[in-house]
Design a protein around this motif. Structure first.
Motif, PDB file in Angstrom:
ATOM      1  N   ALA A 160      55.074  38.303  54.901  1.00 28.81           N
ATOM      2  CA  ALA A 160      53.798  38.883  55.328  1.00 28.81           C
ATOM      3  C   ALA A 160      53.633  38.817  56.837  1.00 28.81           C
ATOM      4  O   ALA A 160      53.026  39.704  57.449  1.00 28.81           O
ATOM      5  N   GLU A 161      54.186  37.790  57.459  1.00 31.07           N
ATOM      6  CA  GLU A 161      54.114  37.675  58.918  1.00 31.07           C
ATOM      7  C   GLU A 161      54.854  38.830  59.589  1.00 31.07           C
ATOM      8  O   GLU A 161      54.429  39.340  60.630  1.00 31.07           O
ATOM      9  N   ARG A 162      55.951  39.265  58.983  1.00 29.61           N
ATOM     10  CA  ARG A 162      56.678  40.419  59.521  1.00 29.61           C
ATOM     11  C   ARG A 162      55.823  41.683  59.431  1.00 29.61           C
ATOM     12  O   ARG A 162      55.800  42.498  60.361  1.00 29.61           O
ATOM     13  N   LEU A 163      55.132  41.832  58.307  1.00 26.04           N
ATOM     14  CA  LEU A 163      54.274  43.003  58.145  1.00 26.04           C
ATOM     15  C   LEU A 163      53.121  42.973  59.143  1.00 26.04           C
ATOM     16  O   LEU A 163      52.757  44.004  59.721  1.00 26.04           O
ATOM     17  N   TYR A 164      52.550  41.795  59.356  1.00 28.93           N
ATOM     18  CA  TYR A 164      51.478  41.661  60.352  1.00 28.93           C
ATOM     19  C   TYR A 164      51.974  42.076  61.735  1.00 28.93           C
ATOM     20  O   TYR A 164      51.308  42.834  62.454  1.00 28.93           O
ATOM     21  N   LYS A 165      53.148  41.601  62.099  1.00 29.00           N
ATOM     22  CA  LYS A 165      53.708  41.937  63.406  1.00 29.00           C
ATOM     23  C   LYS A 165      53.919  43.443  63.529  1.00 29.00           C
ATOM     24  O   LYS A 165      53.621  44.045  64.570  1.00 29.00           O
ATOM     25  N   GLU A 166      54.408  44.055  62.468  1.00 31.64           N
ATOM     26  CA  GLU A 166      54.649  45.501  62.489  1.00 31.64           C
ATOM     27  C   GLU A 166      53.347  46.281  62.645  1.00 31.64           C
ATOM     28  O   GLU A 166      53.264  47.224  63.442  1.00 31.64           O
ATOM     29  N   LEU A 167      52.328  45.889  61.894  1.00 30.23           N
ATOM     30  CA  LEU A 167      51.055  46.604  61.964  1.00 30.23           C
ATOM     31  C   LEU A 167      50.378  46.414  63.312  1.00 30.23           C
ATOM     32  O   LEU A 167      49.685  47.317  63.800  1.00 30.23           O
ATOM     33  N   ARG A 168      50.545  45.246  63.918  1.00 31.58           N
ATOM     34  CA  ARG A 168      50.022  45.047  65.274  1.00 31.58           C
ATOM     35  C   ARG A 168      50.739  45.958  66.262  1.00 31.58           C
ATOM     36  O   ARG A 168      50.120  46.560  67.148  1.00 31.58           O
ATOM     37  N   GLU A 169      52.055  46.056  66.125  1.00 29.49           N
ATOM     38  CA  GLU A 169      52.851  46.884  67.032  1.00 29.49           C
ATOM     39  C   GLU A 169      52.461  48.355  66.927  1.00 29.49           C
ATOM     40  O   GLU A 169      52.481  49.080  67.920  1.00 29.49           O
ATOM     41  N   THR A 170      52.126  48.801  65.726  1.00 34.07           N
ATOM     42  CA  THR A 170      51.796  50.212  65.521  1.00 34.07           C
ATOM     43  C   THR A 170      50.309  50.500  65.684  1.00 34.07           C
ATOM     44  O   THR A 170      49.879  51.639  65.523  1.00 34.07           O
ATOM     45  N   GLY A 171      49.509  49.485  65.998  1.00 36.69           N
ATOM     46  CA  GLY A 171      48.087  49.691  66.243  1.00 36.69           C
ATOM     47  C   GLY A 171      47.239  49.830  64.997  1.00 36.69           C
ATOM     48  O   GLY A 171      46.080  50.234  65.081  1.00 36.69           O
ATOM     49  N   LEU A 172      47.778  49.474  63.836  1.00 35.60           N
ATOM     50  CA  LEU A 172      47.022  49.602  62.590  1.00 35.60           C
ATOM     51  C   LEU A 172      46.194  48.358  62.282  1.00 35.60           C
ATOM     52  O   LEU A 172      45.344  48.386  61.394  1.00 35.60           O
ATOM     53  N   ILE A 173      46.466  47.274  62.997  1.00 37.61           N
ATOM     54  CA  ILE A 173      45.711  46.030  62.851  1.00 37.61           C
ATOM     55  C   ILE A 173      45.354  45.542  64.247  1.00 37.61           C
ATOM     56  O   ILE A 173      46.182  45.575  65.157  1.00 37.61           O
ATOM     57  N   ASN A 174      44.117  45.076  64.411  1.00 34.69           N
ATOM     58  CA  ASN A 174      43.676  44.624  65.728  1.00 34.69           C
ATOM     59  C   ASN A 174      43.904  43.140  65.968  1.00 34.69           C
ATOM     60  O   ASN A 174      44.228  42.723  67.070  1.00 34.69           O
TER      61      ASN A 174
END
Length: 484
Positions: A135-149
């Motif tokens: 899940a930490e990998r997914l969080y990092k990915e979503l932060r990188e793509t701007g989908l999570i603040n």
């Protein structure tokens, strides 16, 4: 059907061509899903060839990320239709594979046993002890793509997702439901210790305030310093300045027109949210350049380079922190990096080399050199705005007085430390003098680094200390802003 060859092909393609910012949807995830679907189906009975179709769907289910982030399932199907005929799959078989892939689109909608197995394999990790790592990998990915603040928003969404998720096969329910509940409870327990996350509306307001301020400040850097004095910047902004000076086109309109194609590209390469916010940012910058009468501050070339770059970097940094951009050159570099062996940084460097070389030939070497200084100042300012002055540094300390140093760090600095067991004292011609010691590792902010070094060398003037900049640090007792 040549599954093994098709599997090797798609894994190799994912490893070589996927953008590096996809920390979750990558070749490793695909391998995990294929392994999970094989595990879940080991006791199942299949008609002739069905198992191969299922495994192939698992191998291709996220291949669409090679083409686009949004609606990647459709892109995965297109790639399956393009490449699977090369591995002796018939058209009806490929369409069945595509049907399985589409079933994994959230919310998952399996209509038969094969689709249920693939859906459960895709999210098998939710009920395992590897959940938090993955899940930490997914969080990092979503932060990188701007989908999570921020992390609080991420945790809230994960809790909601785990609460609503269900496994479809009995095997997955038996193996994963208990673990999923355990992970959900741990996630909730961790969230209770954190500050209540801000509402989505409040975050959006904050982001757009940041964009507005950033556009105004960047406009001030351009019109108050660079444009009146024939200075240039890097990226698309630099191209717009060159076009403005050579052809006397309106700078605001030129900036918008040059960025529009790259914003459209960003819609597919990064995310639709990034594209919309970047469009707003660029249009706002154009409006500022067109409507605001910025005063000309100075004609001193050094001051222009330093402070012009500073204000442009400050404005661009504020916009970047909001999940958008004022310049589309990085989108172009990201797109190009997916299709070549060059990195994003190398493409940006190449773009800027061309800009400053052209400026040198057209406007003189001195102008080009000052423009490079402007770009450097802007880049460093962006780094400070995004990372903050408290960017973290990892420090390793090797000393014969490690016990005293550990005690002082814990009590005088209030910092946690990590200890590695090692040996010290291996020197030329004295190899046999090595002694066991505790090697201390600590993460501190830049502001704390000098204090730490003073503390260490007061204790042991012969201590060996080296430091490395850390791009991202989280967890433990690190202090960090909750908003970003």
């Amino acid at each position: 059907m040549q599954f093994e060859k098709a599997y090797s092909f798609v894994i190799r393609k994912l490893e070589l061509e996927l953008p590096k910012n996809l920390a979750f949807h990558n070749a490793e995830h695909t391998k995990d899903v294929v392994q999970a679907v094989q595990h879940l189906s080991k006791n199942e009975t299949f008609a002739d060839g069905e198992a191969i179709l299922l495994y192939t769907a698992a191998a291709f289910h996220d291949s669409g990320f090679l083409e686009a982030y949004d609606n990647h399932e459709e892109q995965s199907c297109e790639l399956a239709r393009k490449f699977l005929p090369n591995y002796e799959f018939t058209q009806p078989q490929i369409e069945q594979i595509c049907s399985l892939i589409m079933a994994t689109k959230l919310p998952q909608t399996p209509k038969d046993k094969l689709a249920a197995l693939l859906c459960d394999a895709d999210l098998f990790y939710l009920g395992t002890d590897r959940y938090f790592m993955i899940a930490e990998r997914l969080y990092k990915e979503l932060r990188e793509t701007g989908l999570i603040n921020n992390r609080e928003e991420w945790k809230a969404k994960q809790i909601g997702f785990l609460e609503s998720h269900q496994y479809f096969t009995e095997q997955a329910k038996t193996e994963c439901n208990e673990g999923k509940v355990k992970n959900l409870n741990l996630l909730k327990a961790g969230s209770k210790k954190k500050q209540k996350p801000k509402s989505k509306k409040r975050r959006e307001i904050r982001d757009y305030i940041s964009i507005i301020l950033g556009a105004i400040i960047a406009g001030f850097g351009l019109k108050g310093f660079l444009v009146p004095n024939l200075f240039f910047d890097g990226g698309i902004t630099g191209v717009a300045l060159l076009v403005h000076e050579i052809y006397h086109f309106d700078l605001a309109l030129t900036t918008i027109l040059l960025n529009l194609p790259l914003i459209g590209l960003g819609y597919f390469v990064v995310s639709h949210r990034f594209a919309y916010k970047t469009l707003f940012s660029v249009l706002l910058l154009g409006a500022c350049l067109l409507l605001i009468k910025y005063p000309v501050i100075t004609s001193d070339k050094l001051l222009i380079s330093i402070f012009g770059g500073f204000f442009i970097g400050l404005g661009a940094g504020l916009v970047l922190r909001s999940g958008s951009a004022l310049d589309g050159s990085e989108v172009l570099a990201l797109y190009a990096s997916r299709r070549t062996s060059f990195t994003i940084a190398e493409f940006i460097l190449a773009i800027n080399v061309i800009i400053f070389t052209f400026a040198a030939f057209r406007f003189g070497i001195e102008t080009s050199l000052y423009s490079i200084l402007t770009y450097f100042t802007a880049s460093r300012t962006i780094d400070y705005v995004i990372e903050g002055i408290e960017a973290h540094t990892g420090v390793t300390i090797v000393s014969g007085h490690s016990e005293t140093i550990k005690h002082r760090i814990l009590n005088e600095m209030g910092r946690a430390i990590t200890i590695y067991k090692g040996e010290r004292g291996f020197l030329p011609n004295n190899f046999e003098l090595g002694k066991d010691c505790d090697i201390i590792f600590i993460v501190v902010s830049r502001l704390e680094l000098r204090k730490l070094k003073t503390l260490v060398f007061e204790t042991d003037s012969n201590a060996f200390v080296f430091a490395n900049t850390i791009r991202e640090a989280a967890g433990g007792i690190l202090s960090r802003r909750q908003d970003h």
